[in-house]
Design an enzyme around this catalytic site. Structure first.
Site, PDB file in Angstrom:
ATOM      1  N   CYS A 133      -5.459  34.711 -37.908  1.00 38.34           N
ATOM      2  CA  CYS A 133      -5.392  33.338 -37.376  1.00 38.34           C
ATOM      3  C   CYS A 133      -6.770  32.748 -37.103  1.00 38.34           C
ATOM      4  CB  CYS A 133      -4.550  33.307 -36.110  1.00 38.34           C
ATOM      5  SG  CYS A 133      -2.860  33.806 -36.436  1.00 38.34           S
ATOM      6  N   HIS A 273      -5.804  26.630 -32.411  1.00 38.77           N
ATOM      7  CA  HIS A 273      -4.859  27.321 -33.293  1.00 38.77           C
ATOM      8  C   HIS A 273      -3.439  27.099 -32.754  1.00 38.77           C
ATOM      9  CE1 HIS A 273      -2.884  30.280 -35.667  1.00 38.77           C
ATOM     10  NE2 HIS A 273      -2.698  31.120 -34.664  1.00 38.77           N
ATOM     11  N   ASN A 303       3.321  28.122 -36.935  1.00 39.57           N
ATOM     12  CA  ASN A 303       2.034  28.807 -37.026  1.00 39.57           C
ATOM     13  C   ASN A 303       1.758  29.159 -38.493  1.00 39.57           C
ATOM     14  OD1 ASN A 303      -0.112  30.576 -36.926  1.00 39.57           O
ATOM     15  ND2 ASN A 303       0.752  31.870 -35.303  1.00 39.57           N
TER      16      ASN A 303
HETATM   17  O1  UT7 Z   1      -1.037  33.521 -34.140  1.00 36.69           O
HETATM   18  C1  UT7 Z   1      -1.277  34.874 -34.037  1.00 36.69           C
HETATM   19  C2  UT7 Z   1      -1.238  35.336 -32.632  1.00 36.69           C
HETATM   20  N1  UT7 Z   1       0.102  35.283 -32.137  1.00 36.69           N
HETATM   21  C3  UT7 Z   1       0.387  34.694 -30.994  1.00 36.69           C
HETATM   22  O2  UT7 Z   1      -0.488  34.132 -30.371  1.00 36.69           O
HETATM   23  C4  UT7 Z   1       1.811  34.805 -30.498  1.00 36.69           C
HETATM   24  C5  UT7 Z   1       1.819  35.150 -29.037  1.00 36.69           C
HETATM   25  N2  UT7 Z   1       3.137  35.405 -28.514  1.00 36.69           N
HETATM   26  C6  UT7 Z   1       4.066  34.442 -28.350  1.00 36.69           C
HETATM   27  O3  UT7 Z   1       3.867  33.309 -28.733  1.00 36.69           O
HETATM   28  C7  UT7 Z   1       5.329  34.800 -27.603  1.00 36.69           C
HETATM   29  O4  UT7 Z   1       5.155  36.080 -27.044  1.00 36.69           O
HETATM   30  C8  UT7 Z   1       6.622  34.780 -28.476  1.00 36.69           C
HETATM   31  C9  UT7 Z   1       6.946  33.356 -28.844  1.00 36.69           C
HETATM   32  C10 UT7 Z   1       6.401  35.626 -29.713  1.00 36.69           C
HETATM   33  C11 UT7 Z   1       7.788  35.347 -27.667  1.00 36.69           C
HETATM   34  O5  UT7 Z   1       7.942  34.625 -26.448  1.00 36.69           O
HETATM   35  P1  UT7 Z   1       8.015  35.406 -25.062  1.00 36.69           P
HETATM   36  O6  UT7 Z   1       8.233  34.395 -24.042  1.00 36.69           O
HETATM   37  O7  UT7 Z   1       6.780  36.264 -24.933  1.00 36.69           O
HETATM   38  O8  UT7 Z   1       9.324  36.285 -25.235  1.00 36.69           O
HETATM   39  P2  UT7 Z   1       9.519  37.846 -25.093  1.00 36.69           P
HETATM   40  O9  UT7 Z   1       9.036  38.523 -26.339  1.00 36.69           O
HETATM   41  O10 UT7 Z   1       8.974  38.318 -23.774  1.00 36.69           O
HETATM   42  O11 UT7 Z   1      11.089  37.914 -25.044  1.00 36.69           O
HETATM   43  C12 UT7 Z   1      11.843  37.312 -23.968  1.00 36.69           C
HETATM   44  C13 UT7 Z   1      13.307  37.397 -24.310  1.00 36.69           C
HETATM   45  C14 UT7 Z   1      13.746  38.775 -24.790  1.00 36.69           C
HETATM   46  O12 UT7 Z   1      15.073  39.001 -24.307  1.00 36.69           O
HETATM   47  P3  UT7 Z   1      15.327  39.926 -23.010  1.00 36.69           P
HETATM   48  O13 UT7 Z   1      14.750  41.259 -23.349  1.00 36.69           O
HETATM   49  O14 UT7 Z   1      14.620  39.222 -21.908  1.00 36.69           O
HETATM   50  O15 UT7 Z   1      16.812  39.910 -22.913  1.00 36.69           O
HETATM   51  C15 UT7 Z   1      13.786  38.626 -26.270  1.00 36.69           C
HETATM   52  O16 UT7 Z   1      14.673  39.525 -26.883  1.00 36.69           O
HETATM   53  O17 UT7 Z   1      13.610  36.493 -25.375  1.00 36.69           O
HETATM   54  C16 UT7 Z   1      14.282  37.206 -26.430  1.00 36.69           C
HETATM   55  N3  UT7 Z   1      13.903  36.614 -27.686  1.00 36.69           N
HETATM   56  C17 UT7 Z   1      14.604  35.604 -28.264  1.00 36.69           C
HETATM   57  N4  UT7 Z   1      15.701  34.949 -27.889  1.00 36.69           N
HETATM   58  C18 UT7 Z   1      16.150  33.972 -28.700  1.00 36.69           C
HETATM   59  C19 UT7 Z   1      12.859  36.922 -28.481  1.00 36.69           C
HETATM   60  N5  UT7 Z   1      12.859  36.131 -29.564  1.00 36.69           N
HETATM   61  C20 UT7 Z   1      13.930  35.316 -29.470  1.00 36.69           C
HETATM   62  C21 UT7 Z   1      14.457  34.298 -30.263  1.00 36.69           C
HETATM   63  N6  UT7 Z   1      15.553  33.644 -29.855  1.00 36.69           N
HETATM   64  N7  UT7 Z   1      13.858  33.931 -31.424  1.00 36.69           N
END
Ligand code: UT7
Length: 346
Positions: A133, A273, A303
């Protein structure tokens, strides 16, 4: 008498400043594919919903490059042709093309070679650069150095990725984030006080654990087993990456602003980004920059990895004015991150 030397010394330094070659961005091009993959359509593919994606990332839709034999070069070529037409540049005058991407058409030859030939840049040398990225930032600093050294006069820097080619559309934690697209800039020398003014680039290989594609490289070449284990897709521990991204992107942006005596009033645009709207908001907040000064198109493209920053410049080009102070900032796989201070040249 030391005082007698002072005017001479001042003249010497002011002439040095005037003779300094800066690398100015003199044109921008971009391309996104026609196919729009909406959050609604993703709901039919994985267990997700529009509300979760919108509130957790800010993304509403992303573009996907469909069709057989369509590599990232297709988008790079279209972006460069767009820029050449807008700037009325003869492709034969281009000295160098650098393509930042992690989704090259093939492992080799470089996608930049394919682009150079397709756009008629027959006098250019060309190569790819991979910094995920942050790839566009790394490539921009490299291209600017070629210009600043006096070695070359026209350098094209492309950032783009066909993320759909390395996404697992069964993994809801990654497939909802990324999209396809490419943008580019033309760099040319200037003696004016505009262009690429300063930069901070960083990397930390321990980030590999949190964001990588396991197979397909020399450590783990493609095999039946790697395909069966779904190891040719992006692997990301989102929450861990999120924490690193928020801290590091904001830190370098603030550091760069401070050492160039820029503040919330004098920064015209933050060009971040587009990984997650919450990371962008945190960076803007840390710098005290209000929303109206933050370039954003994540809701439409998601992204696009190395494509996000040049695509922002492409989208906002008409609103930019000569002398505007831009802070470009990114964080991504590697980990890699950085910020560049650009004074807009036209
Ligand atoms: O560009 C390269 C660098 N990358 C980044 O900068 C990305 C950085 N990370 C992020 O943007 C975020 O961490 C994500 C968007 C990838 C995920 O968001 P989050 O708020 O960190 O979610 P999480 O991974 O902590 O998951 C929270 C909950 C989980 O459920 P439980 O365990 O709380 O029941 C996940 O299973 O959200 C669930 N979840 C979803 N639910 C619905 C994860 N993905 C999804 C989804 N739809 N697509």
């Amino acid at each position: 008498m030391p005082g007698d030397f002072l005017p001479g010394i001042l003249f010497y330094y002011s002439s040095l400043k005037m003779n300094k070659i800066r690398a100015a961005i003199t044109g921008v091009g971009g391309y996104v594919p026609d196919y729009v993959l909406t959050n609604k359509e993703l709901e039919t593919m994985v267990d997700t919903n529009d509300e979760w994606i919108t509130t957790r990332t800010g993304i509403k839709e992303r573009r996907i490059l469909k069709g057989e034999n369509q590599g990232v070069s297709v988008m790079g070529i279209a972006a460069v042709k767009d820029m050449l037409a807008k700037t009325k540049t003869d492709p034969k005058e281009i000295d160098c093309i650098i393509f930042a991407t992690v989704t090259a058409d093939m492992t080799f030859p470089a996608t930049a070679n394919i682009v150079a030939t397709a756009v008629g840049a027959t006098n250019a040398f060309s190569y790819d650069m991979g910094a995920a990225c942050s790839g566009f930032l790394y490539a921009l600093v490299t291209g600017a150095s070629f210009i600043q050294s006096g070695m070359y006069k026209k350098v094209v820097v492309i950032g783009g990725d066909k993320m759909s080619s390395i996404l697992d559309y069964k993994d809801r934690t990654t497939c909802i984030i990324f999209g396809d697209g490419a943008g580019c800039v033309l760099l040319e020398p200037t003696h004016e006080d505009v262009g690429v003014m300063d930069s901070i680039l960083k990397s930390d290989g321990s980030g590999e654990a949190y964001l990588h594609m396991k197979a397909g490289g020399s450590r783990m070449p493609a095999s039946h087993e790697t395909v069966d284990k779904r190891q040719h897709y992006v692997y990301q521990e989102g929450a861990a990456v999120f924490k690193f991204a928020v801290t590091n992107m904001a830190d370098v942006s603030a550091q760069l602003a401070e050492r160039n005596h820029l503040n919330a009033d004098t920064i015209t645009w933050l060009v971040p980004h587009q990984a997650n709207k919450r990371i962008i908001d945190a960076t803007a907040h840390r710098m005290g920059v209000t929303d109206d000064k933050v370039m954003m198109n994540i809701e439409r493209y998601g992204n696009t990895t190395a494509g996000t920053i040049p695509l922002l410049l492409w989208d906002y080009e008409k609103r930019l004015k000569k002398g505007d102070n831009l802070i470009l900032a990114a964080f991504g796989g590697g980990f890699t991150w950085g910020a560049i201070y650009v004074k807009w040249a036209y």
